[in-house]
Design an enzyme around this catalytic site. Structure first.
Site, short mmCIF file in Angstrom:
data_model
loop_
_atom_site.label_atom_id
_atom_site.label_comp_id
_atom_site.label_asym_id
_atom_site.label_seq_id
_atom_site.Cartn_x
_atom_site.Cartn_y
_atom_site.Cartn_z
N ARG A 9 0.83 -1.22 0.00
CA ARG A 9 0.00 0.00 0.00
C ARG A 9 0.87 1.27 0.00
O ARG A 9 0.57 2.24 0.70
CB ARG A 9 -0.94 0.03 1.22
CG ARG A 9 -1.98 -1.06 1.26
CD ARG A 9 -2.99 -0.88 0.13
NE ARG A 9 -4.19 -1.67 0.34
CZ ARG A 9 -4.31 -2.95 0.02
NH1 ARG A 9 -3.31 -3.59 -0.55
NH2 ARG A 9 -5.45 -3.59 0.22
N GLU A 36 -4.87 3.95 6.25
CA GLU A 36 -4.52 3.76 4.84
C GLU A 36 -5.11 4.91 4.01
O GLU A 36 -4.53 5.34 3.01
CB GLU A 36 -5.10 2.42 4.36
CG GLU A 36 -4.62 2.00 3.00
CD GLU A 36 -5.57 1.04 2.33
OE1 GLU A 36 -6.48 1.53 1.63
OE2 GLU A 36 -5.41 -0.17 2.47
N SER A 73 -10.60 -0.62 2.89
CA SER A 73 -9.83 -0.75 4.13
C SER A 73 -9.44 0.64 4.63
O SER A 73 -8.81 1.39 3.90
CB SER A 73 -8.54 -1.53 3.90
OG SER A 73 -8.81 -2.78 3.36
#
Ligand code: EPU
Length: 333
Positions: free
Chosen positions: A160, A329, A233
């Site tokens: 990520r 995130e 997420s």
């Protein structure tokens, strides 16, 4: 180019947060994009709006990047190079590749957002990340208006993560991305448990079957942003050291874990959040999704600040119960 005033960004972000852009412009061509960056230095770029939490009105010029188009370079026997403009919707692009029998992106079906923002956080799901098929991208340097090509190495992809979230943050605008896709699919990835289970009755699953499996699994646990605002997420899965893992494992023998290296163990954030009792909890118009605790949701009229406060509360609780720092995130704006 039509610069509009006082535009609600509700339909431009998948969380469905209703903040106002003082000024807003839709960009449909590279030449318009160049003109805008030459005349305005303080820009706020918005692509698919799928990885941001807007917590206040935006005073900068909001630029909605809408560059469209797909070009295929088919000169190799085994591979094909496919270039998509930044404003192409990610999932539609994946489906188009599958319809042409180009393989490599099928595990990434149904991820919200646009092609142009996919490399920024190296989107990933079901055992595949875009770095696995990424070939190169072109980006416009905001300071100079010059176009630069970035190879895979130059993007410095991680979990990520990429150079565009770090040293080059807000310095470039990605205008297109090229993927190296397969024509004969010898190396499909169906290692992920739920995909294997879904495909168990198909002897030789093709890329369409894999895509269908992913779509079905995602639909069964992730909320559709068109129905319930969310950003996928909200947190990254944390990586902890062996000592902390061994201590936690004594107390929680069933703690799910993925060994990354000798001293690095990844723990699903969803499990930690669920253990803290947040799964399915609703607080006004915000809450934690009932089927996947990693996803925070907007049931209608939540503000960005309310969602952010819930995220902070989750971080604090996980920290005090497990001594683990959860990293967001999603970009907080
Ligand atoms: N789990 C729980 N409770 C929950 C959710 C998960 O206990 O509410 C535990 C279960 O043990 C489960 C494990 O976590 O087996 C893993 O869950 P899941 O397969 O749903 O994957 P994840 O680690 O929670 C990651 C990505 C997702 C991606 C899936 C599938 C991150 C931050 N998230 O989630 O990405 O779809 O794997 O590959 O890495 C996204 O980024 O928006 C996203 C949805």
């Amino acid at each position: 180019m039509n610069i509009q005033k006082n535009i609600s960004l509700k339909k431009y972000n998948t969380f469905g947060i209703d903040v106002i852009a003082n000024r807003f412009v839709e960009i449909n061509s590279l030449s318009d994009l160049k003109k805008i960056i030459a005349s305005e230095k303080d820009l706020f770029l918005i692509g698919g709006g799928s990885n941001m939490l807007l917590t206040s009105n935006i005073n900068k010029l909001v630029v909605h990047l809408n560059l469209k188009g797909i070009i295929v370079n088919d000169t190799e026997k085994e591979f094909v190079f496919v270039t998509a403009e930044a404003g192409e919707n990610w999932h539609e692009f994946v489906l188009w590749c599958i319809s042409q029998n180009y393989g490599g992106l099928e595990n990434l079906s149904l991820i919200p957002g646009n092609v142009g923002t996919s490399p920024i956080q190296n989107i990933g799901a079901y055992g595949v990340e875009i770095k696995d098929t990424f070939y190169q991208l072109e980006a416009l340097e905001i300071a100079t208006g010059k176009i630069k090509t970035f190879t895979k190495e130059a993007c410095n992809f991680g979990y990520r993560n990429s150079v565009f979230k770090n040293e080059l943050k807000n310095k470039y605008i990605i205008i297109n991305v090229t993927f190296k896709l397969t024509k004969n699919h010898h190396k499909t990835n169906i290692s992920y448990g739920a995909i294997k289970t879904y495909l168990q009755n198909i002897s030789e699953p093709n890329i369409k079957d894999i895509s269908n499996a992913v779509i079905s699994i995602r639909e069964s646990k992730l909320p559709n942003p068109k129905e319930i605002g969310n950003s996928g997420s909200f947190f990254k899965n944390p990586i902890i050291n062996k000592e902390l893992f061994q201590n936690l494992n004594k107390k929680y023998p069933n703690i799910p874990n993925y060994i990354i290296s000798e001293n690095e163990i990844k723990i699903p954030a969803g499990w930690l959040i669920e253990q803290c009792g947040f799964k399915g909890k609703r607080f006004g118009d915000t809450g934690v999704h009932e089927k996947q605790a990693l996803v925070l949701v907007n049931y209608g009229n939540a503000t960005g600040e309310e969602i952010y406060n819930l995220a902070k509360k989750i971080q604090e609780t996980v920290k005090s119960n497990f001594h683990i720092n959860l990293e967001m995130e999603v970009n907080i704006i």
